[in-house]
Design an enzyme around this catalytic site. Structure first.
Site, short mmCIF file in Angstrom:
data_model
loop_
_atom_site.label_atom_id
_atom_site.label_comp_id
_atom_site.label_asym_id
_atom_site.label_seq_id
_atom_site.Cartn_x
_atom_site.Cartn_y
_atom_site.Cartn_z
N HIS A 38 0.86 -1.20 0.00
CA HIS A 38 0.00 0.00 0.00
C HIS A 38 0.89 1.24 0.00
O HIS A 38 1.76 1.40 0.86
CB HIS A 38 -0.91 -0.04 1.22
CG HIS A 38 -1.96 1.03 1.22
ND1 HIS A 38 -3.11 0.94 0.47
CD2 HIS A 38 -2.04 2.21 1.89
CE1 HIS A 38 -3.86 2.02 0.67
NE2 HIS A 38 -3.23 2.82 1.52
N ASP A 40 0.94 5.25 -0.03
CA ASP A 40 0.13 6.44 0.30
C ASP A 40 0.74 7.71 -0.26
O ASP A 40 1.85 8.10 0.11
CB ASP A 40 0.02 6.57 1.83
CG ASP A 40 -0.95 5.57 2.42
OD1 ASP A 40 -2.09 5.49 1.93
OD2 ASP A 40 -0.56 4.86 3.37
N MET A 42 0.39 11.69 -0.60
CA MET A 42 -0.24 12.86 0.03
C MET A 42 0.40 14.13 -0.49
O MET A 42 1.62 14.18 -0.66
CB MET A 42 -0.08 12.77 1.55
CG MET A 42 -0.63 11.49 2.15
SD MET A 42 -0.50 11.51 3.93
CE MET A 42 -1.05 9.84 4.32
N HIS A 72 -2.64 4.64 -3.28
CA HIS A 72 -3.75 5.38 -2.68
C HIS A 72 -3.45 6.86 -2.84
O HIS A 72 -2.62 7.41 -2.12
CB HIS A 72 -3.88 4.96 -1.21
CG HIS A 72 -4.90 5.73 -0.44
ND1 HIS A 72 -5.01 5.66 0.93
CD2 HIS A 72 -5.86 6.60 -0.84
CE1 HIS A 72 -5.99 6.45 1.33
NE2 HIS A 72 -6.52 7.03 0.28
N MET A 74 -4.06 10.59 -2.40
CA MET A 74 -4.72 11.64 -1.61
C MET A 74 -4.19 12.96 -2.16
O MET A 74 -3.39 13.67 -1.53
CB MET A 74 -4.39 11.45 -0.12
CG MET A 74 -5.07 10.22 0.48
SD MET A 74 -4.31 9.63 2.00
CE MET A 74 -3.03 8.55 1.31
N MET A 143 -12.13 4.37 4.23
CA MET A 143 -11.22 4.93 5.23
C MET A 143 -11.85 4.79 6.62
O MET A 143 -12.99 5.21 6.85
CB MET A 143 -10.98 6.42 4.97
CG MET A 143 -10.23 6.76 3.69
SD MET A 143 -8.60 6.02 3.53
CE MET A 143 -7.74 6.67 4.97
#
Ligand code: DX5
Ligand code: ZN
Length: 229
Positions: A38, A40, A42, A72, A74, A143
């Protein structure tokens, strides 16, 4: 709750890894039994934190073997970065509907780039976004914390939401992963699975432990009790 047809998958989040040793950290967690990596992303705009981008995804790609990279995003706006992640070796790319002006277009873009599209729901984001998208998705990510940071507490109010997504996926007849992200640990993973999830992000619960294999094994032991239950 209807039984999941997919096997359970553990997706350690490299957000909690040692960024100075990322290649080794990715290899270690795969050796310890990770099913997905995973990743992430951001942007300090859509979420109040800044992490890693496509160059880092490309850098870890040679270290993952056949283990899929679960990106993922964001990030807002989101579309321009999607082809970059596809080129960098992403397998799954998920995004938040609030970060796209045209959700259907963004899903199609991910598919055109050769990746599996996922849609992510913050704790307060309604599932109505699935009404006209579920038939195009390979993953729904719920989430269980507000996005931006690892190590936050799991929000129990999302459990019925997970069950509702499971119901919708079952009704669709399609094979869609149901992933849960935020505050998942060995001591709560069974209730998350019982609610209907099949894929579990775990950042601090894996990378915060000395023994990654023991951390993942403890989660699988809890999941086995759900499967048999
Ligand atoms: C939060 C990220 C999560 C985070 C989870 O915005 O999307 O993937 O890394 O970390 P833990 O498992 O520590 O809550
Ligand atoms: Zn995440």
């Amino acid at each position: 709750m209807s039984r999941n047809s997919r096997p359970y998958q553990i997706a350690p989040s490299i957000l909690s890894a040692d960024f100075a040793r990322l290649g080794d950290e990715v290899r270690a967690v795969i050796a310890a039994g990770a099913d997905l990596i995973h990743f992430d992303v951001m942007d300090n705009h859509y979420v109040p934190n800044l992490t890693i981008g496509p160059m880092v995804c490309a850098a870890i790609k040679p270290h993952v073997g056949n283990t899929p990279i679960d990106v993922h995003l964001m990030v807002k706006p989101v579309d321009a970065i999607i082809p970059e992640f596809a080129k960098a070796g992403a397998n799954i790319i998920s995004f938040h509907p609030e970060a796209s002006e045209h959700v259907d277009r963004t899903i199609a873009l991910i598919r055109e780039c050769g990746c599996k599209p996922g849609l992510v729901f913050n704790p307060a984001t309604p599932l109505s976004y699935l009404d006209y998208t579920l038939d195009k998705l390979d993953l729904v990510l719920i989430m269980s914390v507000n996005p931006g940071f690892g190590g936050q507490k799991f929000i129990d109010a999302v459990l019925p939401k997970i069950t509702e997504v499971r119901r919708r996926i079952a009704a669709s007849g399609r094979d869609v992963m149901l992933e849960v992200d935020g505050g998942v640990k060995a001591d709560n993973i069974a209730k998350v699975a019982a609610a209907g999830a099949d894929t579990f992000v775990a950042g601090s619960a894996v990378y915060g432990q000395k023994d990654y294999a023991a951390a993942i094994a403890a989660m699988r032991a809890e999941l086995a009790s759900v499967s048999q239950g």
